[in-house]
Design a protein around this motif. Structure first.
Motif, short mmCIF file in Angstrom:
data_model
loop_
_atom_site.label_atom_id
_atom_site.label_comp_id
_atom_site.label_asym_id
_atom_site.label_seq_id
_atom_site.Cartn_x
_atom_site.Cartn_y
_atom_site.Cartn_z
N LEU A 18 -53.43 60.67 69.91
CA LEU A 18 -52.69 61.93 69.95
C LEU A 18 -52.01 62.16 71.29
CD1 LEU A 18 -55.20 64.22 68.02
CD2 LEU A 18 -52.94 63.49 67.25
N ASN A 19 -52.45 61.46 72.32
CA ASN A 19 -51.81 61.57 73.63
C ASN A 19 -50.76 60.50 73.88
OD1 ASN A 19 -52.77 63.86 75.25
ND2 ASN A 19 -54.80 63.00 74.89
N THR A 20 -50.43 59.72 72.86
CA THR A 20 -49.36 58.73 73.01
C THR A 20 -48.01 59.40 72.80
OG1 THR A 20 -49.46 58.11 70.66
CG2 THR A 20 -50.84 56.83 72.20
N PRO A 21 -46.95 58.91 73.45
CA PRO A 21 -45.62 59.52 73.28
C PRO A 21 -45.18 59.60 71.83
CG PRO A 21 -45.62 58.00 75.14
CD PRO A 21 -46.96 57.83 74.46
N LYS A 22 -45.51 58.57 71.04
CA LYS A 22 -45.12 58.53 69.63
C LYS A 22 -45.65 59.74 68.86
CE LYS A 22 -46.00 55.84 65.40
NZ LYS A 22 -46.57 56.98 64.65
N TRP A 23 -46.95 59.98 68.99
CA TRP A 23 -47.54 61.06 68.22
C TRP A 23 -47.24 62.43 68.81
CZ3 TRP A 23 -48.78 60.92 63.43
CH2 TRP A 23 -49.11 59.69 62.84
N LYS A 24 -47.12 62.51 70.12
CA LYS A 24 -46.71 63.78 70.72
C LYS A 24 -45.35 64.22 70.19
CE LYS A 24 -49.04 64.06 75.20
NZ LYS A 24 -48.83 64.16 76.66
N GLN A 25 -44.42 63.26 70.11
CA GLN A 25 -43.09 63.59 69.62
C GLN A 25 -43.14 64.02 68.16
OE1 GLN A 25 -40.26 60.37 69.86
NE2 GLN A 25 -38.52 61.71 69.47
N GLU A 26 -43.89 63.28 67.35
CA GLU A 26 -43.94 63.60 65.92
C GLU A 26 -44.60 64.95 65.66
OE1 GLU A 26 -45.25 61.66 61.63
OE2 GLU A 26 -44.98 60.40 63.41
N LEU A 27 -45.57 65.32 66.49
CA LEU A 27 -46.31 66.57 66.27
C LEU A 27 -45.76 67.74 67.06
CD1 LEU A 27 -49.94 65.12 66.23
CD2 LEU A 27 -48.47 65.65 64.27
N GLY A 28 -44.67 67.53 67.81
CA GLY A 28 -44.06 68.62 68.54
C GLY A 28 -44.83 69.04 69.78
N ILE A 29 -45.56 68.09 70.38
CA ILE A 29 -46.33 68.37 71.60
C ILE A 29 -45.49 67.94 72.79
CG2 ILE A 29 -48.45 67.86 72.88
CD1 ILE A 29 -49.73 67.16 70.14
N ALA A 30 -45.25 68.83 73.72
CA ALA A 30 -44.41 68.52 74.88
C ALA A 30 -45.01 67.39 75.72
CB ALA A 30 -44.22 69.77 75.74
N GLU A 31 -44.13 66.67 76.40
CA GLU A 31 -44.58 65.54 77.22
C GLU A 31 -45.55 65.97 78.31
OE1 GLU A 31 -41.40 63.26 78.82
OE2 GLU A 31 -40.45 62.88 76.88
N ASP A 32 -45.36 67.17 78.85
CA ASP A 32 -46.20 67.61 79.96
C ASP A 32 -47.48 68.30 79.49
OD1 ASP A 32 -44.98 69.86 78.96
OD2 ASP A 32 -44.45 70.71 80.93
N MET A 33 -47.77 68.21 78.19
CA MET A 33 -49.02 68.75 77.65
C MET A 33 -49.96 67.60 77.33
SD MET A 33 -47.80 71.85 75.14
CE MET A 33 -49.31 72.80 75.32
N SER A 34 -51.24 67.91 77.35
CA SER A 34 -52.27 66.93 76.99
C SER A 34 -53.05 67.44 75.79
CB SER A 34 -53.23 66.69 78.15
OG SER A 34 -52.57 66.11 79.25
N VAL A 35 -53.44 66.51 74.93
CA VAL A 35 -54.34 66.85 73.83
C VAL A 35 -55.77 66.77 74.36
CG1 VAL A 35 -55.26 66.08 71.61
CG2 VAL A 35 -52.79 66.09 72.01
N PHE A 36 -56.51 67.85 74.19
CA PHE A 36 -57.89 67.87 74.67
C PHE A 36 -58.91 67.73 73.54
CE2 PHE A 36 -55.68 69.78 78.26
CZ PHE A 36 -56.31 69.16 79.33
N VAL A 37 -58.68 68.43 72.42
CA VAL A 37 -59.69 68.44 71.37
C VAL A 37 -59.07 68.43 69.98
CG1 VAL A 37 -61.85 69.48 70.59
CG2 VAL A 37 -60.99 70.00 72.89
N PRO A 38 -59.36 67.41 69.16
CA PRO A 38 -59.00 67.45 67.74
C PRO A 38 -60.25 67.87 66.93
CG PRO A 38 -58.79 65.22 68.71
CD PRO A 38 -59.67 66.04 69.59
#
Length: 208
Positions: free
Chosen positions: A164-184
């Motif tokens: 979820l912290n890879t550029p591919k999935w961040k882009q697909e899920l609408g997560i900004a580059e400067d954000m981090s995924v902490f908890v799924p």
């Protein structure tokens, strides 16, 4: 419902639906669930859980959290397959007896990283301070306890953090580059009763 309408509805801070379960009961009864039915959580229930999250304690009143909600089964399956491929490369790079056992468990074709749960809530934030991670985990605990109070199963899925912290999935899920995924967090209705596991006694180092 578009993202703006969803945000406006969430920001109303609608009171959480009442529950007969006391907070202390939810704490003791919460268990990680890894087997779910195909029934999907409805929209109002998901909003209730996210509203519970944003009432968590937060350092300096920053409220840094943001949420991605996924209920698309095809997307969840695709994410699971991607996570397993990433795990495979990790096992191959660090070949040990322990990794072999994990490989046998996690990489069988029928294994789903999200245990076939129907809802995934991803908690993200900009890592702007030393306490952002703690804030996100406090929000997580609110979701877990609110879910338990409503007889909804839940489980934190650490295996998904890396993809979820890879550029591919961040882009697909609408997560900004400067954000981090902490908890799924996966959520859904348990397909069977989960037994309460005993815990070790509290390790109190000092009591003065």
């Amino acid at each position: 419902m578009n993202d703006i309408a969803q945000a406006e509805r969430l920001n109303r801070k609608t009171p959480i639906a009442p529950s007969d379960m006391k907070a202390i009961d939810a704490i003791y009864e919460r268990q990680s669930v890894r087997d779910y039915t195909a029934e999907k959580l409805d929209e109002s229930t998901v909003f209730d859980l996210v509203n519970a999250a944003i009432h968590a304690p937060t350092a300096m009143d920053e409220e840094p959290w943001a949420f991605v909600i996924i209920q698309d089964k095809t997307l969840l399956n695709r994410m699971s397959d991607n996570a397993k491929k990433l795990m495979q490369s990790g096992f191959e790079a660090n070949l040990t007896q322990g990794n072999k056992l994990q490989q046998e468990h996690f990489l069988v074709p029928e294994f789903n990283v999200f245990y076939n749960a129907t809802t995934l809530i991803v908690i993200c934030a900009k890592p702007v301070s030393d306490f952002v991670s703690a804030d996100c985990w406090l929000a997580t605990q609110n979701i877990l306890l609110a879910a338990t109070a409503r007889k909804i199963g839940s489980c934190v899925i650490g295996l998904a953090v890396q993809i979820l912290n890879t550029p591919k999935w961040k882009q697909e899920l609408g997560i900004a580059e400067d954000m981090s995924v902490f908890v799924p967090i996966i959520l859904g209705f348990p397909s069977k009763e989960t037994s309460i596991k005993p815990r070790k006694p509290a390790n109190i180092l000092t009591w003065k």
